[in-house]
Design a protein around this motif. Sequence first.
Motif, PDB file in Angstrom:
ATOM      1  N   ASP A 275      -9.056  -2.235  -8.723  1.00 46.29           N
ATOM      2  CA  ASP A 275      -9.363  -2.619  -7.341  1.00 46.29           C
ATOM      3  C   ASP A 275     -10.235  -3.866  -7.291  1.00 46.29           C
ATOM      4  OD1 ASP A 275      -9.023  -2.567  -4.616  1.00 46.29           O
ATOM      5  OD2 ASP A 275     -10.251  -0.814  -4.254  1.00 46.29           O
TER       6      ASP A 275
ATOM      7  N   TRP B  96      -2.604   3.447  -5.886  1.00 48.94           N
ATOM      8  CA  TRP B  96      -3.836   4.194  -6.192  1.00 48.94           C
ATOM      9  C   TRP B  96      -3.778   4.998  -7.495  1.00 48.94           C
ATOM     10  CZ3 TRP B  96      -2.686   7.001  -1.070  1.00 48.94           C
ATOM     11  CH2 TRP B  96      -2.671   6.084  -0.020  1.00 48.94           C
TER      12      TRP B  96
ATOM     13  N   ARG C  61      -2.472  -0.667  -8.902  1.00 48.86           N
ATOM     14  CA  ARG C  61      -3.743   0.009  -8.813  1.00 48.86           C
ATOM     15  C   ARG C  61      -3.734   1.244  -9.705  1.00 48.86           C
ATOM     16  NH1 ARG C  61      -6.510  -0.505  -3.973  1.00 48.86           N
ATOM     17  NH2 ARG C  61      -7.539   1.465  -4.443  1.00 48.86           N
TER      18      ARG C  61
ATOM     19  N   ASP D  56       0.827  -1.210   0.000  1.00 46.09           N
ATOM     20  CA  ASP D  56       0.000   0.000   0.000  1.00 46.09           C
ATOM     21  C   ASP D  56       0.866   1.267   0.000  1.00 46.09           C
ATOM     22  OD1 ASP D  56      -2.486   1.256  -0.059  1.00 46.09           O
ATOM     23  OD2 ASP D  56      -3.286   0.066   1.585  1.00 46.09           O
TER      24      ASP D  56
ATOM     25  N   CYS E 242      -0.218  -1.209  -4.628  1.00 41.06           N
ATOM     26  CA  CYS E 242      -1.454  -0.490  -4.294  1.00 41.06           C
ATOM     27  C   CYS E 242      -1.145   0.991  -4.100  1.00 41.06           C
ATOM     28  CB  CYS E 242      -2.090  -1.099  -3.042  1.00 41.06           C
ATOM     29  SG  CYS E 242      -3.710  -0.409  -2.650  1.00 41.06           S
TER      30      CYS E 242
ATOM     31  N   THR F 278      -6.538   3.256  -9.527  1.00 38.30           N
ATOM     32  CA  THR F 278      -7.659   4.013  -8.979  1.00 38.30           C
ATOM     33  C   THR F 278      -7.544   4.135  -7.463  1.00 38.30           C
ATOM     34  OG1 THR F 278      -9.007   2.058  -8.514  1.00 38.30           O
ATOM     35  CG2 THR F 278      -9.142   2.954 -10.745  1.00 38.30           C
ATOM     36  N   GLY F 279      -8.393   5.010  -6.904  1.00 34.96           N
ATOM     37  CA  GLY F 279      -8.599   5.003  -5.470  1.00 34.96           C
ATOM     38  C   GLY F 279      -9.386   3.778  -5.054  1.00 34.96           C
ATOM     39  N   ASP F 280      -9.598   3.613  -3.743  1.00 34.75           N
ATOM     40  CA  ASP F 280     -10.268   2.428  -3.203  1.00 34.75           C
ATOM     41  C   ASP F 280     -11.724   2.353  -3.658  1.00 34.75           C
ATOM     42  OD1 ASP F 280      -7.948   1.858  -1.905  1.00 34.75           O
ATOM     43  OD2 ASP F 280      -8.714   2.188   0.116  1.00 34.75           O
TER      44      ASP F 280
ATOM     45  N   THR G 151      -1.774   7.416  -8.119  1.00 34.94           N
ATOM     46  CA  THR G 151      -1.408   8.810  -7.850  1.00 34.94           C
ATOM     47  C   THR G 151      -0.206   9.256  -8.671  1.00 34.94           C
ATOM     48  OG1 THR G 151      -2.201   8.505  -5.588  1.00 34.94           O
ATOM     49  CG2 THR G 151      -0.845  10.446  -6.015  1.00 34.94           C
TER      50      THR G 151
ATOM     51  N   ASN H 259     -14.239   3.774 -10.965  1.00 39.45           N
ATOM     52  CA  ASN H 259     -13.024   2.991 -11.184  1.00 39.45           C
ATOM     53  C   ASN H 259     -12.979   2.393 -12.580  1.00 39.45           C
ATOM     54  OD1 ASN H 259     -12.340   3.668  -8.606  1.00 39.45           O
ATOM     55  ND2 ASN H 259     -11.904   1.597  -7.923  1.00 39.45           N
TER      56      ASN H 259
END
Length: 411
Positions: A251, A187, A204, A153, A185, A206-208, A189, A231
Amino acid sequence: MKFAMKHLILLCAALVGAATASAQKWEGLADTPPMGWNSWNKFGCNIDERMIREMADALVDSGLAEAGYVYINLDDCWHAPERDADGFPQCDTTRFPSGMKALADYVHAKGLKLGIYSDAGRTTCAGRFGSFGHEYQDALQYARWGIDYLKYDWCNTADINPKGAYTLMRDALRAAGRPILFSMCEWGTNKPWEWASEVGHMWRTTGDIGLSFSDPKAFTGDWKPRTVMQNLDDNARLRRYAGPGHWNDPDMLEVGNGMSVNQDRAHFTLWCMMAAPLILGNDIRTMSDQTAAILTDREVIAIDQDPLGVQGLRYATDNGIEIWFKPLADGEWAFCLFNRTLEERTYEIDWLLYCFTDTEVSQRSTAFDRIVYEGRDLWNGGKSFRTDRPRSVVIPAEDVVLYRLKPVAER
């Protein structure tokens, strides 16, 4: 001097050989998108040894393991209050009294694989110890325990370089000597799709994800997850970055957690069309027959797991109906109509309108003007048809029609 130089050369050769062997172990872990189960979406921090063992049992007993779901992944909160005196990670002995090695042995005896969670930051998202400054210790401990998958993460990472942090953990995992699938993970960013194909097996984008198909107002509080549709939209535009061994990850799945059956079917289908990792997030011990039927449908899973490894294309949108294509091996295609609206729609499929070449990724042409395909309706009993004539279909609200198209004749 000659003696020392000779031994230095031999040492360098040995290190290169070890690195090459480690990289070879790394390869092949995700030739198709990974499939499994993760604890976070349904249980958050409420995990323990008994529950994980029960999930492993249920994965086998339900037919999910036979369908391809092989990873049982612990998310955040498995940790002891602090590292041991030597700095190695330990598990919470109240929640996991037998220890991680015993849990891995139990999971492996079922023919499954065990995944674990950590964070590139100083602490995890739930406030447990992160891996920052302990990457090689953590990777070595995971290898000793028999871990097969690491979700890594991105919480609490102020002033940490993402590419450097994830590459460091990749190197630590390889040095530990055990093949461990690396799930990044981050996100999306820092746009990992642009640099991570040689770093992780999946990242990942995307966000959660949260438990809402399309309504962001369903989420309250200061921190808000994202809807399935948000997503989907973020991930759909990144198809050129995905392929065997390196996958875009929008996700985990929310199928079976409370959405309608139409939404569950659409969610699962669209993840398969995008060649996304299929990581379940429901309580598989108590899932309904309806949920099990969606998650174990072999023909739909085969779309996701197709060896060509091409993420699907959202080709067009027509009055709320999205038209998706996914190139498959042996000249076949997956074709999906997704009704994004809140009303049932009747749609006329004129195959000749969909003649195009996938210039972005596969260089494959649909060639409906030259080729007749036999289609199978995958969600409606496998009914067959041909593409040499138009076809009218009814698509329920927030649901899909999914066909597999096989070339059978020239026009």
